[in-house]
Design an enzyme around this catalytic site. Structure first.
Site, mmCIF file in Angstrom:
data_model
loop_
_atom_site.group_PDB
_atom_site.id
_atom_site.type_symbol
_atom_site.label_atom_id
_atom_site.label_comp_id
_atom_site.label_asym_id
_atom_site.label_seq_id
_atom_site.Cartn_x
_atom_site.Cartn_y
_atom_site.Cartn_z
ATOM 1 N N GLY A 113 0.804 -1.212 0.000
ATOM 2 C CA GLY A 113 0.000 0.000 0.000
ATOM 3 C C GLY A 113 0.835 1.258 0.000
ATOM 4 C CB SER A 126 4.255 -0.139 3.888
ATOM 5 O OG SER A 126 3.634 -0.654 2.727
ATOM 6 C CB CYS A 130 -2.666 -8.623 12.968
ATOM 7 S SG CYS A 130 -1.547 -8.918 11.572
ATOM 8 C CB CYS A 176 -6.612 -8.225 5.867
ATOM 9 S SG CYS A 176 -5.973 -9.247 7.221
#
Length: 360
Positions: free
Chosen positions: A12, A15, A102, A198
């Site tokens: 994306g 990052s 996560c 996600c």
């Protein structure tokens, strides 16, 4: 010698811009994309996390920037720590936050551990948050100075993790990051942001849980707060605290989910006002500016990622449980979600909500 940074690259904009900034700051940058979705994970109609497209986008950016790009398979750990946890929490009548899980177990645990084994000095991500060192030597987590602030999902970071983490986007807002990507010609400059969980891109949580467990959710009773049966629900995995729409029944007046009881498969509904609580208990705590909370502390607290931080006082109950009293009742205080505490821009810590207090 340049400090070596392992950057988590999702493919994306955030990052990718983080990689650009780290290079400009003189770091030796290695990009890594984590393969998270197990091959046998049931998929919804629109795919799942860790897609091949995202991996290819990350590799394209890395090639464009001239940095190495790796793919590390953490799918087993993701399945255990995120997906299994997500499903188990819903089956127990709680509403989990898989992004927190996560971050806790994948990005800032497994990825950091392996990065250090590979000789890196730091890991970095595209999160919007800041890390500073206090005069007494403790590392602090601070909000990003914009609406994109993501410190809420990072409250669990330890002193060791903060000491080995960089957030290059901490001083930017999203519009600045995207503008920078466009100005520098990054290949993903116009890629839209991902919005949903996600591994459930279609937002059908109940459908995912049904496919994953291979068990259909069992209907049960809607009851009022006095225990009177009001109608039938479709199964507890379809509901969350504070929900009003999509109940599947008409009650002649607004009714809200105020409690989910897996032990007898009931969903408790309440009238207007019952969706607010003036207190909560929380456990699985992490503190950042200090190691333990020994006396009551005035803070602002967020009970959801999108919630406004509200004035509250934390009262220690034990080493791993606190009572939080709000100055004003809060909407939809939900077991399983995180409550995160702030002093101004500094994250004090947070924990998992166990239960709300009495309705306001």
């Amino acid at each position: 010698m340049k400090k070596k940074v392992l950057l988590g690259m999702s493919g994306g904009v955030d990052s990718s811009v983080a990689a650009l900034l780290l290079l400009e700051q003189g770091y030796d940058v290695i990009g890594v994309t984590m393969k998270l979705r197990p091959d046998n994970l049931p998929q919804g109609p629109t795919g799942s996390c860790g897609s091949l497209d995202d991996t290819q986008d990350a590799r394209q950016v890395a090639d464009w920037l001239g940095i190495p790009h790796l793919v590390w398979d953490f799918s087993d750990r993701f399945c255990q720590k995120v997906v299994d946890y997500f499903v188990a929490e819903y089956l127990c009548g709680r509403t989990p936050n898989p992004c927190v899980a996560c971050n806790r177990y994948l990005k800032f645990d497994a990825m950091l551990e392996r990065a250090l084994e590979e000789g890196c000095d730091y890991i970095a991500t595209g999160h919007y948050a800041r890390i500073e060192k206090s005069p007494d030597g403790r590392w602090l987590l601070k909000r990003a100075p914009n609406q994109k602030d993501q410190s809420y999902v990072l409250y669990h970071l330890t002193q060791f993790q903060l000491a080995h983490t960089l957030f290059p986007l901490g001083g930017l807002d999203k519009s600045q990051a995207r503008a920078l990507a466009q100005q520098r010609g990054l290949p993903v400059a116009f890629k839209p942001d991902s919005q949903e969980i996600c591994f459930i891109p279609d937002k059908d949580y109940a459908g995912f849980i049904t496919r994953y467990t291979k068990n259909a959710s069992q209907p049960g009773n809607f009851v009022d707060q006095a225990g009177r049966v009001l109608g039938q629900h479709r199964g507890i995995i379809h509901y969350t605290i504070g929900q009003r729409k999509g109940l599947g029944c008409s009650f002649g007046k607004p009714m809200y989910v105020v409690r989910i009881c897996p032990q007898n498969n009931t969903v408790v509904l309440g009238e207007e006002g019952s969706q607010y609580a003036s207190s909560l208990t929380a456990q699985r705590l992490n503190w950042i500016p200090f190691s333990t909370l020994e006396q009551p502390l005035q803070v602002t607290a967020k009970v959801r990622y999108q919630a406004t931080a509200a004035a509250a006082t934390i009262y220690p109950l034990s080493n791993d449980q606190v009572q939080v009293e709000f100055e004003q009742p809060q909407r939809s205080v939900t077991p399983g979600q995180a409550v995160v505490f702030y002093n101004g821009d500094t994250v004090i810590g947070g924990g998992t909500i166990v239960s709300p207090g009495a309705s306001a």
